[in-house]
Design a protein around this motif. Sequence first.
Motif, short mmCIF file in Angstrom:
data_model
loop_
_atom_site.label_atom_id
_atom_site.label_comp_id
_atom_site.label_asym_id
_atom_site.label_seq_id
_atom_site.Cartn_x
_atom_site.Cartn_y
_atom_site.Cartn_z
N SER A 186 0.83 -1.20 0.00
CA SER A 186 0.00 0.00 0.00
C SER A 186 0.86 1.24 0.00
CB SER A 186 -0.92 -0.01 1.22
OG SER A 186 -0.17 -0.04 2.41
N ARG A 187 0.33 2.33 -0.48
CA ARG A 187 1.10 3.56 -0.65
C ARG A 187 0.38 4.76 -0.02
NH1 ARG A 187 4.06 0.19 -1.73
NH2 ARG A 187 5.37 -0.14 -3.55
N ARG B 13 5.11 5.03 11.04
CA ARG B 13 4.93 6.48 10.86
C ARG B 13 5.98 7.04 9.92
NH1 ARG B 13 3.45 9.03 16.82
NH2 ARG B 13 2.70 7.09 17.75
N LEU B 14 7.22 6.59 10.12
CA LEU B 14 8.29 7.10 9.26
C LEU B 14 8.09 6.61 7.82
CD1 LEU B 14 10.96 8.58 8.87
CD2 LEU B 14 12.14 6.52 9.62
N ARG B 15 7.61 5.39 7.66
CA ARG B 15 7.41 4.83 6.33
C ARG B 15 6.06 5.23 5.73
NH1 ARG B 15 6.79 -0.30 5.89
NH2 ARG B 15 7.72 -0.44 3.81
N ARG B 16 5.26 6.02 6.51
CA ARG B 16 3.96 6.51 6.05
C ARG B 16 3.03 5.34 5.71
NH1 ARG B 16 3.89 11.85 5.02
NH2 ARG B 16 2.11 11.64 3.61
N LYS B 17 2.95 4.38 6.65
CA LYS B 17 2.08 3.23 6.49
C LYS B 17 1.03 3.20 7.60
CE LYS B 17 4.58 1.77 3.08
NZ LYS B 17 4.06 1.84 1.69
N LYS B 18 -0.11 2.61 7.32
CA LYS B 18 -1.15 2.43 8.32
C LYS B 18 -0.76 1.27 9.23
CE LYS B 18 -5.13 2.70 10.42
NZ LYS B 18 -5.46 3.81 11.32
N PHE C 162 15.58 1.63 7.04
CA PHE C 162 14.40 0.76 6.94
C PHE C 162 14.22 0.25 5.51
CE2 PHE C 162 12.46 3.17 10.72
CZ PHE C 162 12.91 2.22 11.61
N LYS C 163 14.46 1.12 4.55
CA LYS C 163 14.34 0.72 3.15
C LYS C 163 15.31 -0.41 2.82
CE LYS C 163 14.30 2.63 -1.54
NZ LYS C 163 14.48 3.86 -2.35
#
Length: 579
Positions: A9-10, A22-27, A68-69
């Motif tokens: 998801s994006r 939060r840092l990766r902008r994920k739910k 993280f990436k």
Amino acid sequence: MNIDVSPGSRNIRSFNGCWTCRLRRKKCDERRPVCEICASLHITCHFEQEKPEWMDGGARQEQMAARFKQEVKDNAHRRREERTDMSGDSIGTTADIAPRNGTSTEPDFGLSTIQRTGGNRCPLARKDVQGGIRLGQSDTILLMFYLENVLPFLFPFYHPSIVRGGRAWILEMMINSPVVCQATLCLSPYFLSLAQGTDNDDVLWERVLTRTRDAFVMLSQALQIINSSGIAGHLPGAVRIMASIVQLQRYEIAVLSLGNCEAHHNAALALFEQLLESVRPAELTEPCASFDAVLDRLRAASLSEEFLHIPSAEQAAFLFSSALLVFDDIVASTVLPERPRLYEYHKGLLGNTNGTEPRIDLEAILGCQNWVLLQIGEISALDAWKQQCKRTGSLDVMELVHQATVIKHSLEAQLTHIEAQPITIAGEYKSVLDILTADDNSRPGATKNQTYLVTQVWAHAALLYLFVVVSGWQPANSEVRHHVSRIIELLSSHISQPSLLRTMTWPFSVAGCLAEPMQEAHFRAMTEKLKPPSVFGTVYKAFEMMEKVWRRRDAGDAATRDLATCFRTQCHSSNCWFF
């Protein structure tokens, strides 16, 4: 409203979840102590109450995002392993492979996912499984990628002489046999995705799994034909199936999908044994005489006079696959521990009988000379005998030491001889005739000198294995320390290509398990030098095993610890298939 929280998801931001999401902008699903997203990706989940210092909106935050990436990328092979294991593809039990009584039974792959696919999904199933095939453009690209890139990586020592046909047999088998082609090409999409940097693409990986399932469908169809007519009635087809199973197992090991490797290895072994049995005349007593009979039956009648000394594609495939089977069988026996299943064939296949060249040359395929693997097989058989005697309370320690001494003297004599061999740099060719007639191993930049070094690594590991079988777990022993140090020296300073470590995972693991604390850094450095981890997953898995052993140094079980126990700490079943 349902929200997509899958790894793909994006642009869905989490305000109450873990700091990683939060840092990766994920739910984030806010599960503690590790959320579902981080768990599925095998990355670090930060659930601190206070805002971490690295969430500074600046350089440190960018560095952590990059970290993280990289974690997501480095752990791609673990996610692939889980998805592949979930698919459960398996050839089934050895009883499903060409029954000895010759009766026709339908092979059971043990998976509804395989059975549902049918034969129509396979892009190569355009003709009967015994006929030729028409390759599409994508298949041609994958075929050439395998020949030019994957094969040299998996088998860096395999350079058959061009005057004996070289590796043309592989091309012929892949063009003329859908079974071999489909099984072999499972490897190409995986490595091509790594080369293109698309190995994290879930859609692409599903295509890889689809091709794998199609390969199993092909094998199922071919096995039905073999079972209906019997191995003796279709010897070349049985050889193609055996070669396909071995190739699929190499694919499973490459992607660390190890759940079915033992079953597939047993299936290939059963087929190998039945191949030999199918041509064994009643008067033949020497086990390997039937091996020669199979080769003779596989000789191509169509070869013209000028090609009499070139083996047929089926002959070459049988020799190549048999070598891998014997090697796998020996290494697997050190893990069980039990006598190698093909033990009765070892001397006939790997030894110099009556002054002739051995039927199988492991050095030419795997880089290690036959005598080392022969002795490892002897040590494994000795260990199995010891364990059986201990269970029955009949162990004769004097006999154990006597047999071990014979093995040790043989190993040390051969090791001394090979260490005395001069390491030279091959010169340039002087004429085109030199190019056309020289053995590939003598060419400039070839690996002949490397096989001497690789063989030494295996020999020192064999001596370590023998020591543990006879004397138990004693890492501080001076003899053990000597062999571990020599392996470290050879791997760190003498082996020219670090990537060759992938072909020496077993001796690497043996030495690592017996390493002292001050030597741990050497094994860590050798492992971290191999990038990316997705390509060298077997080495990284071996290193994980070492770390588990190191953490248990003071566990108090040294009296009962052995190498087989250490190996099984990293295995999902009774066997270990990352070597």
